[in-house]
Design a protein around this motif. Structure first.
Motif, PDB file in Angstrom:
ATOM      1  N   PRO A 171     -14.985  30.076  26.941  1.00 16.66           N
ATOM      2  CA  PRO A 171     -15.365  30.753  28.194  1.00 16.66           C
ATOM      3  C   PRO A 171     -15.802  32.187  27.883  1.00 16.66           C
ATOM      4  O   PRO A 171     -15.313  32.795  26.938  1.00 16.66           O
ATOM      5  N   ILE A 172     -16.713  32.706  28.696  1.00 17.85           N
ATOM      6  CA  ILE A 172     -17.248  34.039  28.387  1.00 17.85           C
ATOM      7  C   ILE A 172     -16.244  35.150  28.675  1.00 17.85           C
ATOM      8  O   ILE A 172     -16.400  36.263  28.206  1.00 17.85           O
ATOM      9  N   ASP A 173     -15.195  34.846  29.466  1.00 20.09           N
ATOM     10  CA  ASP A 173     -14.244  35.901  29.807  1.00 20.09           C
ATOM     11  C   ASP A 173     -12.821  35.545  29.380  1.00 20.09           C
ATOM     12  O   ASP A 173     -11.852  36.026  29.948  1.00 20.09           O
ATOM     13  N   TYR A 174     -12.702  34.676  28.377  1.00 16.70           N
ATOM     14  CA  TYR A 174     -11.434  34.365  27.687  1.00 16.70           C
ATOM     15  C   TYR A 174     -10.528  33.369  28.397  1.00 16.70           C
ATOM     16  O   TYR A 174      -9.738  32.707  27.733  1.00 16.70           O
ATOM     17  N   PHE A 175     -10.552  33.278  29.719  1.00 17.37           N
ATOM     18  CA  PHE A 175      -9.623  32.390  30.423  1.00 17.37           C
ATOM     19  C   PHE A 175     -10.294  31.042  30.689  1.00 17.37           C
ATOM     20  O   PHE A 175     -11.483  30.982  31.022  1.00 17.37           O
ATOM     21  N   ALA A 176      -9.509  29.978  30.566  1.00 15.14           N
ATOM     22  CA  ALA A 176     -10.038  28.637  30.834  1.00 15.14           C
ATOM     23  C   ALA A 176     -10.439  28.500  32.309  1.00 15.14           C
ATOM     24  O   ALA A 176     -10.124  29.369  33.135  1.00 15.14           O
ATOM     25  N   PHE A 177     -11.157  27.432  32.618  1.00 15.25           N
ATOM     26  CA  PHE A 177     -11.551  27.137  33.996  1.00 15.25           C
ATOM     27  C   PHE A 177     -10.755  25.922  34.464  1.00 15.25           C
ATOM     28  O   PHE A 177     -10.996  24.799  34.017  1.00 15.25           O
ATOM     29  N   ILE A 178      -9.814  26.170  35.353  1.00  9.99           N
ATOM     30  CA  ILE A 178      -8.937  25.099  35.838  1.00  9.99           C
ATOM     31  C   ILE A 178      -8.807  25.272  37.351  1.00  9.99           C
ATOM     32  O   ILE A 178      -8.322  26.305  37.823  1.00  9.99           O
ATOM     33  N   GLY A 179      -9.266  24.281  38.105  1.00  6.49           N
ATOM     34  CA  GLY A 179      -9.151  24.394  39.566  1.00  6.49           C
ATOM     35  C   GLY A 179     -10.265  23.637  40.246  1.00  6.49           C
ATOM     36  O   GLY A 179     -10.834  22.691  39.681  1.00  6.49           O
ATOM     37  N   ARG A 180     -10.575  24.055  41.483  1.00  9.84           N
ATOM     38  CA  ARG A 180     -11.596  23.342  42.265  1.00  9.84           C
ATOM     39  C   ARG A 180     -12.970  23.547  41.632  1.00  9.84           C
ATOM     40  O   ARG A 180     -13.332  24.646  41.231  1.00  9.84           O
ATOM     41  N   ASN A 181     -13.741  22.471  41.598  1.00 11.85           N
ATOM     42  CA  ASN A 181     -15.092  22.550  41.066  1.00 11.85           C
ATOM     43  C   ASN A 181     -15.954  23.376  42.012  1.00 11.85           C
ATOM     44  O   ASN A 181     -16.045  23.057  43.205  1.00 11.85           O
ATOM     45  N   PRO A 182     -16.589  24.451  41.533  1.00 14.44           N
ATOM     46  CA  PRO A 182     -17.388  25.304  42.420  1.00 14.44           C
ATOM     47  C   PRO A 182     -18.468  24.494  43.148  1.00 14.44           C
ATOM     48  O   PRO A 182     -19.081  23.592  42.578  1.00 14.44           O
ATOM     49  N   LEU A 183     -18.692  24.851  44.410  1.00 14.08           N
ATOM     50  CA  LEU A 183     -19.746  24.253  45.240  1.00 14.08           C
ATOM     51  C   LEU A 183     -19.564  22.750  45.434  1.00 14.08           C
ATOM     52  O   LEU A 183     -20.526  22.018  45.632  1.00 14.08           O
ATOM     53  N   ASP A 184     -18.354  22.292  45.362  1.00 16.75           N
ATOM     54  CA  ASP A 184     -18.096  20.858  45.491  1.00 16.75           C
ATOM     55  C   ASP A 184     -17.113  20.640  46.630  1.00 16.75           C
ATOM     56  O   ASP A 184     -16.598  21.586  47.232  1.00 16.75           O
ATOM     57  N   HIS A 185     -16.842  19.388  46.923  1.00 17.60           N
ATOM     58  CA  HIS A 185     -15.822  19.048  47.912  1.00 17.60           C
ATOM     59  C   HIS A 185     -14.477  19.588  47.406  1.00 17.60           C
ATOM     60  O   HIS A 185     -14.214  19.552  46.194  1.00 17.60           O
ATOM     61  N   PRO A 186     -13.621  20.075  48.318  1.00 18.67           N
ATOM     62  CA  PRO A 186     -12.374  20.710  47.847  1.00 18.67           C
ATOM     63  C   PRO A 186     -11.407  19.783  47.134  1.00 18.67           C
ATOM     64  O   PRO A 186     -10.433  20.258  46.548  1.00 18.67           O
ATOM     65  N   ASN A 187     -11.657  18.481  47.143  1.00 13.67           N
ATOM     66  CA  ASN A 187     -10.725  17.579  46.439  1.00 13.67           C
ATOM     67  C   ASN A 187     -11.222  17.218  45.036  1.00 13.67           C
ATOM     68  O   ASN A 187     -10.732  16.276  44.421  1.00 13.67           O
ATOM     69  N   VAL A 188     -12.209  17.964  44.532  1.00 17.39           N
ATOM     70  CA  VAL A 188     -12.712  17.703  43.179  1.00 17.39           C
ATOM     71  C   VAL A 188     -12.314  18.872  42.280  1.00 17.39           C
ATOM     72  O   VAL A 188     -12.667  20.028  42.548  1.00 17.39           O
ATOM     73  N   TYR A 189     -11.599  18.576  41.216  1.00 11.36           N
ATOM     74  CA  TYR A 189     -11.053  19.600  40.314  1.00 11.36           C
ATOM     75  C   TYR A 189     -11.629  19.417  38.906  1.00 11.36           C
ATOM     76  O   TYR A 189     -11.951  18.288  38.511  1.00 11.36           O
ATOM     77  N   ILE A 190     -11.698  20.520  38.175  1.00  5.64           N
ATOM     78  CA  ILE A 190     -12.156  20.439  36.779  1.00  5.64           C
ATOM     79  C   ILE A 190     -11.191  21.201  35.867  1.00  5.64           C
ATOM     80  O   ILE A 190     -10.448  22.082  36.312  1.00  5.64           O
ATOM     81  N   VAL A 191     -11.250  20.851  34.592  1.00  2.00           N
ATOM     82  CA  VAL A 191     -10.527  21.570  33.529  1.00  2.00           C
ATOM     83  C   VAL A 191     -11.507  21.726  32.389  1.00  2.00           C
ATOM     84  O   VAL A 191     -12.004  20.727  31.858  1.00  2.00           O
TER      85      VAL A 191
END
Ligand code: FES
Length: 502
Positions: A333-353
């Motif tokens: 990641p460009i800012d050191y922290f992983a991306f864990i949570g709701r997928n941006p611009l998606d339905h709120p029940n879709v999550y990514i890691v």
């Protein structure tokens, strides 16, 4: 990748329904499935390949709160409060793994060890003082500076000790998680290649064999997400890292985790598990990694393995011949922290890691804890720091650098091929060939037959590059990978390389 004790899992042969569908049976997907199932959620896990067949099977499994991008950097970019939350989450992840191992009685060689960070050759040790102060501010008061790491064969110079880290055998751990998930009526399917996620309150996850899973929530835990077309891929970059394993007398190296400050950095640990130890000779396995480069932008794996071996032999002269070597892909990641949570611009029940950096075991476990809380609607203090939609102002330069690098890859459309004609490709190798305005990915198998596919990546159209060490086609832009015949093996692409002329 058969692992003793790994339960057999079926392929998906019918439509299914679950509270939560998890795509990806690596550490993140399996931990999330386990923690959800433990709370009574019905889960289905789908994976293209076997359990742990992606990057979890390729990790050297350092379980650590020694943040690999450094706490002083995290504090500079995100502030002290958020650097402290990162430290807290990594510490909690080690503890959660230990608790799961104990609760589920998983035989995976988990053990607590210290970790040592020392200056790479040519680096100033001043950075250790900076990191020591930042680690203390971030809530890790036990970290201390020592004169050298506990290695007789190699004077590391001053070293930061991170006490109470851990190591384990990742595939044995996944096998234990799989058994625990199944005991709780969770269902795991391999050979389930997801081709489409239809979002909505009741999401529908379609697979290439025509069967689908419907679920109230979806977690995409596929190293790099297959459901996010652009947004997240502008904020992380794929890197290939290399590892070797060699026997060494068990008293030649103090059991601990070791890292230098290089960029890329080296990482070292002993595997003393019964599988890797040779009781008769008193040898254990030394695992050494490093020599990372941007995926698909270098085809010199042999040279990198050789450099890694040279580096290791200079420091661990008792090392015997190399018995294992492998490489993996980490998403930085460009800012050191992983991306864990709701997928941006998606339905709120879709999550990514994704964006695991070199700390996939930690971020995968953090994902399990955090996503379980989010799916249950519980507050979690780590939500904001790992939010995939976050914008980190201080990372603008890194954002521009990585995206300029991606843009530069499109110049491959204008360049010549690796070879002029297919006749130049020897059996067992591949090469990109120019064909008018486009390019062909050509592979000649060991019997001499030529296999040709379009070299245009099915994600956003970069030209793939041949990896002669792994025998894969790697996309230099966002991490998609294809086997020698063009079959997709890693997202974000979901389709195979196209037949030529299509
Ligand atoms: Fe994005 Fe290939 S992975 S273009």
């Amino acid at each position: 990748m058969a692992t003793a004790g790994m339960p057999m899992v079926p392929t998906l042969t019918d439509n299914a329904r679950a509270d939560v569908c998890i795509i990806g049976a690596g550490i993140a997907g399996m931990t999330t499935a386990y923690l959800l199932a433990r709370e009574g959620t019905s889960v289905v896990v789908l994976d293209n390949g076997p359990i742990g067949g992606g990057m979890t099977g390729r990790t050297t499994a350092h379980l650590t709160n020694a943040f690999d991008d450094r706490y002083y950097q995290a504090e500079r970019l995100h502030g002290l409060k958020n650097a402290s939350l990162a430290a807290e989450s990594h510490t909690a992840a080690i503890g959660r793994i230990e608790a799961i191992v104990s609760e589920e009685d998983i035989d995976c060689d988990f053990e607590r060890v210290n970790g040592y960070l020392f200056a790479a050759q040519g680096d100033s040790a001043d950075v250790l003082e900076l990191e020591l102060a930042a680690a203390h501010r971030a809530g890790l008061p036990d970290v201390y500076l020592t004169e050298r790491a506990p290695l007789d064969s190699f004077d590391t110079g001053p070293s930061l000790c991170f006490p109470n880290q851990a190591q384990f055998h990742p595939m044995k751990y996944l096998a234990g998680l799989a058994r625990a998930i199944k005991r709780r009526a969770g269902r795991i399917f391999s050979g389930a290649h997801v081709t489409r996620i239809e979002r909505g309150a009741s999401a529908r996850i379609e697979t290439s064999r025509g069967f689908a899973v419907t679920a109230d929530a979806v977690v995409v835990a596929t190293n790099t997400p297959i459901n996010n077309r652009v947004a997240i891929h502008t904020k992380q970059a794929p890197y290939r890292t290399y590892a070797i394993g060699a026997r060494i007398p068990c008293d030649a190296v103090t059991k601990a985790l070791y890292w230098d400050t290089g960029d890329p950095y080296h990482y070292v640990r002993l595997d003393t598990s019964s599988r890797s130890s040779d009781a008769a000779s008193g040898n254990v396995l030394l695992l050494v990694g490093g020599e990372d480069h941007k995926l698909g932008q270098a085809d010199d794996g042999e040279r990198r393995y050789a450099q890694l071996e040279t580096w290791a032999r200079e420091r661990f002269p008792a090392m015997q011949q190399i018995e294992f070597r492998w490489s993996g892909v980490v998403m930085e990641p460009i800012d050191y922290f992983a991306f864990i949570g709701r997928n941006p611009l998606d339905h709120p029940n879709v999550y990514i890691v994704t964006g695991d950096s070199g700390e996939g075991m930690m971020h995968g476990t953090i994902a399990g804890i955090l996503l379980t809380d989010m799916i249950y609607g519980r507050e979690n203090p780590w939500t904001a720091i790992y939010d995939p939609a976050r914008i980190t102002a201080g990372a603008a330069l890194e954002f521009a650098k990585e995206n300029l690098n991606v843009t530069a890859q499109f110049a491959d459309y204008l360049t010549m091929g690796d070879v002029t004609t297919a006749e130049e490709i020897i059996p067992g190798e591949g090469a990109v060939i120019r064909a008018g305005l486009t390019k062909i990915a050509a592979y000649r198998d060991l019997q001499g037959t030529l296999h040709q596919r379009s070299a245009v990546c099915r994600h956003l159209g970069c030209i793939v590059a041949w990896n002669s060490t792994e025998k894969t086609w790697d996309c230099p832009c966002h991490g998609a990978r294809y086997d020698a015949y063009g079959k997709v093996i890693n997202g974000p692409a979901t389709g195979d390389l196209s037949p030529v002329n299509n």
